[in-house]
Design a protein around this motif. Structure first.
Motif, PDB file in Angstrom:
ATOM      1  N   PHE A 199       0.826  -1.202   0.000  1.00  0.00           N
ATOM      2  CA  PHE A 199       0.000   0.000   0.000  1.00  0.00           C
ATOM      3  C   PHE A 199       0.866   1.261   0.000  1.00  0.00           C
ATOM      4  CE2 PHE A 199      -2.211   3.424   2.232  1.00  0.00           C
ATOM      5  CZ  PHE A 199      -3.426   3.462   1.565  1.00  0.00           C
ATOM      6  N   GLY A 200       1.953   1.251   0.775  1.00  0.00           N
ATOM      7  CA  GLY A 200       2.682   2.476   1.061  1.00  0.00           C
ATOM      8  C   GLY A 200       3.499   3.048  -0.067  1.00  0.00           C
ATOM      9  N   LYS A 201       3.961   2.235  -1.002  1.00  0.00           N
ATOM     10  CA  LYS A 201       4.859   2.755  -2.039  1.00  0.00           C
ATOM     11  C   LYS A 201       4.138   3.701  -2.988  1.00  0.00           C
ATOM     12  CE  LYS A 201       8.246  -0.949  -1.838  1.00  0.00           C
ATOM     13  NZ  LYS A 201       7.717  -1.558  -0.595  1.00  0.00           N
ATOM     14  N   PHE A 202       3.023   3.286  -3.537  1.00  0.00           N
ATOM     15  CA  PHE A 202       2.286   4.136  -4.474  1.00  0.00           C
ATOM     16  C   PHE A 202       1.653   5.332  -3.766  1.00  0.00           C
ATOM     17  CE2 PHE A 202      -1.885   5.234  -6.302  1.00  0.00           C
ATOM     18  CZ  PHE A 202      -1.470   5.779  -7.505  1.00  0.00           C
ATOM     19  N   PHE A 203       1.060   5.103  -2.597  1.00  0.00           N
ATOM     20  CA  PHE A 203       0.364   6.174  -1.894  1.00  0.00           C
ATOM     21  C   PHE A 203       1.300   7.076  -1.095  1.00  0.00           C
ATOM     22  CE2 PHE A 203      -3.241   3.206  -2.508  1.00  0.00           C
ATOM     23  CZ  PHE A 203      -4.138   4.076  -3.090  1.00  0.00           C
ATOM     24  N   GLY A 204       2.611   6.770  -1.096  1.00  0.00           N
ATOM     25  CA  GLY A 204       3.558   7.597  -0.368  1.00  0.00           C
ATOM     26  C   GLY A 204       3.367   7.526   1.132  1.00  0.00           C
ATOM     27  N   LEU A 205       2.979   6.357   1.615  1.00  0.00           N
ATOM     28  CA  LEU A 205       2.651   6.178   3.031  1.00  0.00           C
ATOM     29  C   LEU A 205       3.327   4.933   3.587  1.00  0.00           C
ATOM     30  CD1 LEU A 205      -1.147   7.054   2.779  1.00  0.00           C
ATOM     31  CD2 LEU A 205       0.575   8.384   4.017  1.00  0.00           C
ATOM     32  N   ALA A 206       4.615   4.775   3.287  1.00  0.00           N
ATOM     33  CA  ALA A 206       5.319   3.567   3.732  1.00  0.00           C
ATOM     34  C   ALA A 206       5.339   3.433   5.250  1.00  0.00           C
ATOM     35  CB  ALA A 206       6.743   3.570   3.191  1.00  0.00           C
ATOM     36  N   GLY A 207       5.336   4.561   5.953  1.00  0.00           N
ATOM     37  CA  GLY A 207       5.353   4.512   7.407  1.00  0.00           C
ATOM     38  C   GLY A 207       4.083   3.958   8.010  1.00  0.00           C
ATOM     39  N   LEU A 208       3.031   3.856   7.219  1.00  0.00           N
ATOM     40  CA  LEU A 208       1.765   3.299   7.706  1.00  0.00           C
ATOM     41  C   LEU A 208       1.866   1.810   7.973  1.00  0.00           C
ATOM     42  CD1 LEU A 208      -1.128   4.469   8.132  1.00  0.00           C
ATOM     43  CD2 LEU A 208      -1.696   3.549   5.888  1.00  0.00           C
ATOM     44  N   ARG A 209       2.774   1.118   7.233  1.00  0.00           N
ATOM     45  CA  ARG A 209       2.955  -0.325   7.323  1.00  0.00           C
ATOM     46  C   ARG A 209       1.655  -1.062   7.033  1.00  0.00           C
ATOM     47  NH1 ARG A 209       6.195  -0.506   5.361  1.00  0.00           N
ATOM     48  NH2 ARG A 209       6.773  -2.645   5.838  1.00  0.00           N
ATOM     49  N   LEU A 210       1.330  -1.144   5.747  1.00  0.00           N
ATOM     50  CA  LEU A 210       0.104  -1.809   5.323  1.00  0.00           C
ATOM     51  C   LEU A 210       0.331  -2.468   3.976  1.00  0.00           C
ATOM     52  CD1 LEU A 210      -2.958  -2.335   5.749  1.00  0.00           C
ATOM     53  CD2 LEU A 210      -3.375  -0.188   4.518  1.00  0.00           C
ATOM     54  N   GLY A 211      -0.218  -3.661   3.831  1.00  0.00           N
ATOM     55  CA  GLY A 211      -0.169  -4.368   2.568  1.00  0.00           C
ATOM     56  C   GLY A 211      -1.312  -5.354   2.484  1.00  0.00           C
ATOM     57  N   PHE A 212      -1.400  -6.059   1.353  1.00  0.00           N
ATOM     58  CA  PHE A 212      -2.471  -7.018   1.137  1.00  0.00           C
ATOM     59  C   PHE A 212      -1.911  -8.241   0.416  1.00  0.00           C
ATOM     60  CE2 PHE A 212      -4.328  -2.850   1.437  1.00  0.00           C
ATOM     61  CZ  PHE A 212      -5.394  -3.056   2.319  1.00  0.00           C
ATOM     62  N   VAL A 213      -2.407  -9.408   0.806  1.00  0.00           N
ATOM     63  CA  VAL A 213      -1.962 -10.661   0.195  1.00  0.00           C
ATOM     64  C   VAL A 213      -3.173 -11.363  -0.396  1.00  0.00           C
ATOM     65  CG1 VAL A 213      -0.831 -12.873   0.536  1.00  0.00           C
ATOM     66  CG2 VAL A 213      -0.083 -10.874   1.849  1.00  0.00           C
ATOM     67  N   PHE A 214      -3.093 -11.691  -1.682  1.00  0.00           N
ATOM     68  CA  PHE A 214      -4.161 -12.394  -2.382  1.00  0.00           C
ATOM     69  C   PHE A 214      -3.736 -13.852  -2.558  1.00  0.00           C
ATOM     70  CE2 PHE A 214      -4.679  -7.978  -3.361  1.00  0.00           C
ATOM     71  CZ  PHE A 214      -6.056  -7.790  -3.471  1.00  0.00           C
ATOM     72  N   ALA A 215      -4.570 -14.755  -2.058  1.00  0.00           N
ATOM     73  CA  ALA A 215      -4.244 -16.186  -2.125  1.00  0.00           C
ATOM     74  C   ALA A 215      -5.517 -16.995  -1.907  1.00  0.00           C
ATOM     75  CB  ALA A 215      -3.207 -16.540  -1.058  1.00  0.00           C
ATOM     76  N   GLU A 216      -5.442 -18.280  -2.241  1.00  0.00           N
ATOM     77  CA  GLU A 216      -6.605 -19.144  -2.020  1.00  0.00           C
ATOM     78  C   GLU A 216      -6.824 -19.323  -0.511  1.00  0.00           C
ATOM     79  OE1 GLU A 216      -6.759 -22.536  -1.072  1.00  0.00           O
ATOM     80  OE2 GLU A 216      -4.639 -22.938  -0.783  1.00  0.00           O
ATOM     81  N   PRO A 217      -8.057 -19.698  -0.094  1.00  0.00           N
ATOM     82  CA  PRO A 217      -8.438 -19.657   1.323  1.00  0.00           C
ATOM     83  C   PRO A 217      -7.513 -20.409   2.276  1.00  0.00           C
ATOM     84  CG  PRO A 217     -10.389 -19.905  -0.022  1.00  0.00           C
ATOM     85  CD  PRO A 217      -9.216 -20.022  -0.951  1.00  0.00           C
ATOM     86  N   LYS A 218      -6.993 -21.555   1.877  1.00  0.00           N
ATOM     87  CA  LYS A 218      -6.132 -22.326   2.773  1.00  0.00           C
ATOM     88  C   LYS A 218      -4.863 -21.548   3.121  1.00  0.00           C
ATOM     89  CE  LYS A 218      -3.463 -26.623   3.086  1.00  0.00           C
ATOM     90  NZ  LYS A 218      -3.060 -27.865   2.371  1.00  0.00           N
TER      91      LYS A 218
END
Length: 340
Positions: A199-218
């Motif tokens: 999240f932080g690289k594009f929005f210029g908010l690296a200090g927020l420490r946020l990301g997302f992981v897309f994967a199958e439910p298991k």
């Protein structure tokens, strides 16, 4: 297992260390050592309750739904406290895997996370080369950091489908401006595919420490269990909800980044250095003696990255304005960067 004598990996953004070594105040430095946008999305007003209360599951679900729409996913992602935190957990997605192939040179923390738990790592130059190994896991950054190398989506699909017994992890930390490369939509549909988004690289908010992981439910469950409850803060969720909902601000940010990219490219070209790789948020340049040029630039309070694996090159982030572009150009010249 972890080595008590392990030397931490050097990363960009270590401005306080540069100030301590070369002098000046932080405000006097031009920090181009990261691939983080030089522009920050305007922040929303934050209520006291946002800070006081633990995040509600409904808040997490809402932000994950917004993230799925923003990134073009087909499954609900896992919200994480920065993708770096997830990199530490990658070995647990395939705990019985003995060998991991990592498309390299790339971000050094991937290999470290596997070696730290006693797993073997083989560095390869492409997904095609990873297919020729005995690895149970393959890791790819796309676009790659630090050289910006891009792997086409068809090639990633081909690997995932031809090697369904192998786990494929794709880190798309720098893909916000190259959505044509993204595999987010396939994660969850392809059971052996995991996609990380920062999240932080594009929005210029690296200090927020946020990301997302897309994967199958298991695999998503494994991450959720390893992260535990309240992995992402309430303020981070509120800011993400605001960011994902403001299409107008996202468009403005894209325009500003494109302009900064053009200014940075022009400064590098005018300084006479050769751009040998790039991503929308950084340039990879041939300068002759990377460490020497980095140090000479730091002596003039401009911070860039140099690399042991590619000693003749530096990585340069985006300048925020024309004055900074002129400063970059002149500093490169004074630093003795080898001209093309």
């Amino acid at each position: 297992m972890a080595d008590p004598n392990e030397v931490p990996i050097a990363h960009g953004g270590a401005l306080s260390e540069a100030v301590a070594r070369y002098g000046g105040s932080a405000s006097e430095w031009l920090d181009l050592s990261t691939g983080i946008s030089p522009f920050t999305l305007p922040l929303p007003e934050m209520t006291a309750e946002c800070w006081r209360r633990l995040p509600e599951p409904a808040e997490v679900r809402r932000v994950c739904e917004l993230a799925m729409r923003h990134y073009g996913g087909s499954v609900m992602p896992v919200a994480v406290p920065g993708t770096q935190a997830v990199i530490q957990l990658l070995p647990w997605l395939a705990p019985n895997a003995d060998l991991t192939a990592i498309v390299s040179p790339t971000y050094s923390e991937y290999a470290l996370s596997y070696r730290r738990v006693g797993k073997a790592v083989e560095e390869v130059h492409s997904l095609e080369a990873a297919a020729d190994t005995q690895a149970d896991v393959a890791v790819l950054a796309n676009p790659n950091n630090p050289d910006g190398h891009e792997t086409m989506r068809d090639d990633i699909f081909g690997f995932a489908r031809a090697h369904r017994q192998r786990l494929l992890i794709v880190d798309e930390a720098f893909a916000d401006l190259r959505q044509d490369l993204s595999m987010v939509g396939a994660a969850g549909m392809e059971p052996n595919l995991v996609v990380l988004r920062s999240f932080g690289k594009f929005f210029g908010l690296a200090g927020l420490r946020l990301g997302f992981v897309f994967a199958e439910p298991k695999l998503a469950r494994i991450l959720n269990e390893r992260l535990g409850p309240w992995a992402v803060s309430g303020p981070a969720l509120a800011i993400a909800a605001h960011a994902f909902s403001r299409i107008d601000l996202i468009g403005e940010l894209r325009t500003r980044i494109a302009k900064a990219n053009t200014m940075t490219r022009s400064a590098l070209n005018m300084a006479g250095v050769s751009i040998v790789g790039e991503a929308p948020l950084f340039f990879y340049c041939e300068v002759g003696e990377g460490a020497a040029v980095r140090d000479a630039m730091a002596g003039r309070q401009v911070l860039v990255r140099a690399f042991d694996h590619s000693p003749s090159r530096i990585r340069v982030g985006l300048v925020p304005d024309e004055l900074s572009a002129v400063r970059l150009r002149e500093t490169l010249r004074l630093a003795g960067a080898r001209v093309t």
